[in-house]
Design a protein around this motif. Structure first.
Motif, PDB file in Angstrom:
ATOM      1  N   SER A 450     -24.297  58.471  42.463  1.00 25.72           N
ATOM      2  CA  SER A 450     -24.608  58.303  43.883  1.00 25.72           C
ATOM      3  C   SER A 450     -26.049  58.694  44.159  1.00 25.72           C
ATOM      4  O   SER A 450     -26.574  59.645  43.562  1.00 25.72           O
ATOM      5  N   ASN A 451     -26.701  57.979  45.048  1.00 27.31           N
ATOM      6  CA  ASN A 451     -28.078  58.287  45.427  1.00 27.31           C
ATOM      7  C   ASN A 451     -28.166  59.209  46.627  1.00 27.31           C
ATOM      8  O   ASN A 451     -29.260  59.481  47.124  1.00 27.31           O
ATOM      9  N   VAL A 452     -27.001  59.687  47.106  1.00 25.04           N
ATOM     10  CA  VAL A 452     -27.029  60.544  48.285  1.00 25.04           C
ATOM     11  C   VAL A 452     -26.411  61.915  48.022  1.00 25.04           C
ATOM     12  O   VAL A 452     -26.723  62.884  48.699  1.00 25.04           O
ATOM     13  N   SER A 453     -25.543  62.019  47.010  1.00 21.53           N
ATOM     14  CA  SER A 453     -24.877  63.297  46.715  1.00 21.53           C
ATOM     15  C   SER A 453     -24.264  63.203  45.332  1.00 21.53           C
ATOM     16  O   SER A 453     -24.072  62.102  44.794  1.00 21.53           O
ATOM     17  N   ASP A 454     -23.942  64.363  44.745  1.00 22.62           N
ATOM     18  CA  ASP A 454     -23.255  64.335  43.450  1.00 22.62           C
ATOM     19  C   ASP A 454     -21.742  64.310  43.635  1.00 22.62           C
ATOM     20  O   ASP A 454     -20.982  64.473  42.692  1.00 22.62           O
ATOM     21  N   ARG A 455     -21.303  64.164  44.883  1.00 25.81           N
ATOM     22  CA  ARG A 455     -19.884  64.031  45.199  1.00 25.81           C
ATOM     23  C   ARG A 455     -19.682  62.727  45.988  1.00 25.81           C
ATOM     24  O   ARG A 455     -20.618  62.200  46.604  1.00 25.81           O
ATOM     25  N   VAL A 456     -18.451  62.233  45.990  1.00 29.54           N
ATOM     26  CA  VAL A 456     -18.140  61.016  46.735  1.00 29.54           C
ATOM     27  C   VAL A 456     -18.293  61.276  48.229  1.00 29.54           C
ATOM     28  O   VAL A 456     -17.848  62.314  48.745  1.00 29.54           O
ATOM     29  N   THR A 457     -18.950  60.349  48.932  1.00 34.07           N
ATOM     30  CA  THR A 457     -19.157  60.470  50.380  1.00 34.07           C
ATOM     31  C   THR A 457     -18.783  59.158  51.063  1.00 34.07           C
ATOM     32  O   THR A 457     -18.623  58.119  50.417  1.00 34.07           O
ATOM     33  N   LEU A 458     -18.683  59.223  52.398  1.00 30.23           N
ATOM     34  CA  LEU A 458     -18.381  58.042  53.207  1.00 30.23           C
ATOM     35  C   LEU A 458     -19.477  57.844  54.246  1.00 30.23           C
ATOM     36  O   LEU A 458     -20.034  58.808  54.770  1.00 30.23           O
ATOM     37  N   SER A 459     -19.753  56.581  54.563  1.00 30.89           N
ATOM     38  CA  SER A 459     -20.517  56.227  55.751  1.00 30.89           C
ATOM     39  C   SER A 459     -19.538  55.636  56.756  1.00 30.89           C
ATOM     40  O   SER A 459     -18.615  54.907  56.381  1.00 30.89           O
ATOM     41  N   LEU A 460     -19.741  55.960  58.045  1.00 33.63           N
ATOM     42  CA  LEU A 460     -18.784  55.553  59.059  1.00 33.63           C
ATOM     43  C   LEU A 460     -19.488  54.916  60.246  1.00 33.63           C
ATOM     44  O   LEU A 460     -20.557  55.375  60.671  1.00 33.63           O
ATOM     45  N   GLY A 461     -18.889  53.874  60.777  1.00 31.12           N
ATOM     46  CA  GLY A 461     -19.353  53.238  61.999  1.00 31.12           C
ATOM     47  C   GLY A 461     -18.289  53.342  63.067  1.00 31.12           C
ATOM     48  O   GLY A 461     -17.126  53.045  62.820  1.00 31.12           O
ATOM     49  N   TYR A 485     -23.466  49.781  59.321  1.00 32.91           N
ATOM     50  CA  TYR A 485     -24.714  49.416  58.653  1.00 32.91           C
ATOM     51  C   TYR A 485     -25.857  50.347  59.073  1.00 32.91           C
ATOM     52  O   TYR A 485     -26.731  50.693  58.272  1.00 32.91           O
ATOM     53  N   GLU A 486     -25.846  50.763  60.339  1.00 27.40           N
ATOM     54  CA  GLU A 486     -26.863  51.712  60.793  1.00 27.40           C
ATOM     55  C   GLU A 486     -26.721  53.046  60.074  1.00 27.40           C
ATOM     56  O   GLU A 486     -27.719  53.687  59.717  1.00 27.40           O
ATOM     57  N   ALA A 487     -25.477  53.474  59.870  1.00 26.57           N
ATOM     58  CA  ALA A 487     -25.246  54.727  59.140  1.00 26.57           C
ATOM     59  C   ALA A 487     -25.762  54.621  57.714  1.00 26.57           C
ATOM     60  O   ALA A 487     -26.378  55.560  57.180  1.00 26.57           O
ATOM     61  N   LYS A 488     -25.552  53.469  57.086  1.00 23.09           N
ATOM     62  CA  LYS A 488     -26.052  53.277  55.725  1.00 23.09           C
ATOM     63  C   LYS A 488     -27.578  53.246  55.709  1.00 23.09           C
ATOM     64  O   LYS A 488     -28.222  53.795  54.803  1.00 23.09           O
ATOM     65  N   ALA A 489     -28.159  52.592  56.714  1.00 22.62           N
ATOM     66  CA  ALA A 489     -29.620  52.498  56.770  1.00 22.62           C
ATOM     67  C   ALA A 489     -30.264  53.849  57.031  1.00 22.62           C
ATOM     68  O   ALA A 489     -31.454  54.043  56.728  1.00 22.62           O
ATOM     69  N   ASN A 490     -29.501  54.791  57.577  1.00 21.95           N
ATOM     70  CA  ASN A 490     -30.027  56.123  57.885  1.00 21.95           C
ATOM     71  C   ASN A 490     -29.634  57.148  56.824  1.00 21.95           C
ATOM     72  O   ASN A 490     -29.450  58.329  57.114  1.00 21.95           O
ATOM     73  N   GLY A 491     -29.460  56.685  55.598  1.00 21.55           N
ATOM     74  CA  GLY A 491     -29.288  57.610  54.489  1.00 21.55           C
ATOM     75  C   GLY A 491     -27.878  57.761  53.979  1.00 21.55           C
ATOM     76  O   GLY A 491     -27.647  58.504  53.026  1.00 21.55           O
ATOM     77  N   ARG A 492     -26.886  57.112  54.621  1.00 24.26           N
ATOM     78  CA  ARG A 492     -25.467  57.199  54.211  1.00 24.26           C
ATOM     79  C   ARG A 492     -24.937  58.628  54.372  1.00 24.26           C
ATOM     80  O   ARG A 492     -25.636  59.507  54.835  1.00 24.26           O
TER      81      ARG A 492
END
Length: 513
Positions: A450-461, A485-492
């Motif tokens: 993962s490019n955002v954390s070493d653990r599984v994470t979620l992005s939510l709209g 998509y905005e949540a993903k664009a802002n770093g997930r």
């Protein structure tokens, strides 16, 4: 089942070929028709066991074909399963109103089609077996009993049993019908409680204005016969009818109520067993105030009625099994096979119902669309089996994060999930989203790619709206998708909110591709 004759009616050749291949592979005998008139001609040549019928066809649609078939005695009982891309509630209501047995929405799934076909064929063959059983029994009755009154009684009993919703209702109806028809004074039914090894009084029938019979009834209410005691015990052991010509001449072990029966003027008694699968379930006992020698013809008549009641027990068991099968089919149709939470089809149904309800009540409806961050990289690194296990844990965590009965968590597709929150404003949906992120964090599922954390994470709209007539329901989901998509664009590993009436957060510009 594998030799069943199925007619497939569809004006689209690809559908005909696909269904024919699926059914033929399972051993069904398949015939095809490309329009309604051809279907009616084909049916007249040979009746199918089941029809798969498309609704939208030129000249004569599926509703018209079904209506014609249900109007004819020869074709009325053929089960018809509608196949249609029209999935509105009104279409389904009309399909069942014209006589359809089931409704499958296109695009269909092979497993669902096969399961629903099997269920309808099972019902049809059970009903055919019951009808044939009743026909043979009625024929046997006509041949065995020439007296018109006796024959009429048996036919009446068969009808009562067939119409009864359950065994106790049938037993009460039969007990009273028989007592009145044979002209005896008191009738009762004793049912075996095998856990306690006793007989308990379950039904009675008598003239309640008769004080003596009322006295006998009251004296019988608290009695409990051992399985080997009294008249019921003798019948239970032998599985055969038993006649007592003079109750006053019997011993207390033979007839436990001899004294109270004499006080009430009851002289003669006889009982017959109701047997199912060689087990005595209930015993019918009748009393008369005049003394009568054994009447073999009467015993034979009542034994035939008891046989029909035994058959009813088996029929009710078969119906219960079919109901359980149908419930299991419905459950499987609404569940995602991997995660065992609601699937997208069930989400669509619930979402439409809640949209209409909240439109009437003018209350908020919120949805949360969730996506697992960098899940493709997770699958590539850890393997698809680990990916499946990851999705299962996430689904469980999502369900644990919503607690109200009306809330729904469903798998939306792939690594996407959707949460429906009726009667919930944007702030409430945000609270649920925060709980979800904490729950996912607590899972501590490693994700080294993962490019955002070493653990599984979620992005939510998140999207929220008060439904109205001038807004399509799909716009709410589309808005949640844009927020995702905005949540993903802002770093997930975060959430964003969009709301129609009043924005909780000002929507950010759409991310550039």
């Amino acid at each position: 089942m594998s030799k069943a004759n199925i007619l497939v009616v569809d004006d689209y050749p690809d559908n005909l070929r696909t269904l024919s291949f699926i059914l033929s592979e399972r051993g069904y005998r398949v015939r095809k028709a490309i329009h309604g008139e051809m279907a009616l001609e084909t049916i007249q040549v040979e009746l199918p066991d089941l029809i798969l019928l498309d609704i939208r066809m030129p000249q004569m649609d599926g509703y018209q074909v079904c209506t014609k078939l249900k109007a004819e005695d020869r074709t009325r009982d053929i089960p018809i399963i509608f196949l249609s891309a029209m999935n509105e509630a009104a279409d389904k209501v009309k399909a069942f109103a014209v006589g359809g047995a089931d409704y499958i929405a296109k695009p269909f799934q092979e497993e669902e089609v096969l399961a629903r076909i099997q269920y309808q064929l099972t019902i049809r063959r059970q009903q055919q077996a019951i009808n044939e059983q009743n026909r043979r029994l009625q024929q046997e009755i006509q041949e065995r009993y020439s007296a018109q009154a006796e024959t009429q009684l048996l036919l009446t009993v068969i009808q009562s049993v067939s119409q009864a919703s359950d065994f106790p209702e049938a037993l009460q109806a039969v007990l009273c019908a028989v007592r009145q028809a044979i002209g005896w004074d008191y009738g009762e039914a004793w049912s075996a409680s095998l856990e306690r090894d006793v007989f308990l009084l379950s039904q009675t029938c008598y003239d309640r204005s008769d004080a003596q019979l009322q006295q006998f009834h009251q004296a019988s209410l608290d009695l409990i016969f051992p399985l080997d005691g009294g008249l019921p015990g003798q019948i239970w052991k032998s599985h055969q009818p038993h006649w007592i010509e003079d109750i006053s001449q019997t011993s207390e072990s033979t007839f436990l109520r001899a004294e109270i029966a004499a006080e009430c003027g009851l002289k003669t008694a006889f009982g017959v067993p109701i047997v199912s699968e060689n087990e005595v379930l209930t015993i019918l006992v009748f009393f008369k105030r005049s003394q009568m020698p054994q009447d073999a013809k009467l015993l034979q008549l009542i034994s035939a009625i008891a046989l029909q009641l035994g058959l009813l027990m088996r029929r009710k068991q078969a119906e219960d099994a079919l109901r359980q099968l149908n419930q299991e089919l419905q459950r499987l149709a609404n569940l995602d096979g991997l995660t065992q939470i609601a699937n997208r089809r069930y989400f669509n149904q619930v979402f439409q119902v809640e949209w209409q309800r909240l439109k009437r009540e003018q209350q908020f409806l919120s949805v949360i669309l969730a996506d697992v961050d960098y899940f493709k990289l997770y699958n590539d690194y850890y393997g698809h089996q680990a990916g499946d296990e990851c999705l299962k844990q996430i689904a469980h965590a999502l369900e644990a994060s919503v607690r109200r009965p009306a809330d729904l968590v469903a798998r939306y597709g792939g690594e996407e999930f959707i949460i429906v929150l009726p009667n919930t404003i944007g702030e409430g949906a945000v609270q649920v989203a925060e709980k979800i992120q904490k729950a996912i964090a607590n899972l501590q599922i490693l994700h080294q790619r993962s490019n955002v954390s070493d653990r599984v994470t979620l992005s939510l709209g998140i999207a929220s709206i008060v439904p109205s007539a001038d807004i399509e329901p799909g716009r709410l989901i589309a808005t949640a998708d844009r927020a995702l998509y905005e949540a993903k664009a802002n770093g997930r590993n975060t959430f964003r909110v969009r709301q129609f009436q009043s924005s909780i957060l000002t929507p950010t510009p759409d991310p550039q591709p």
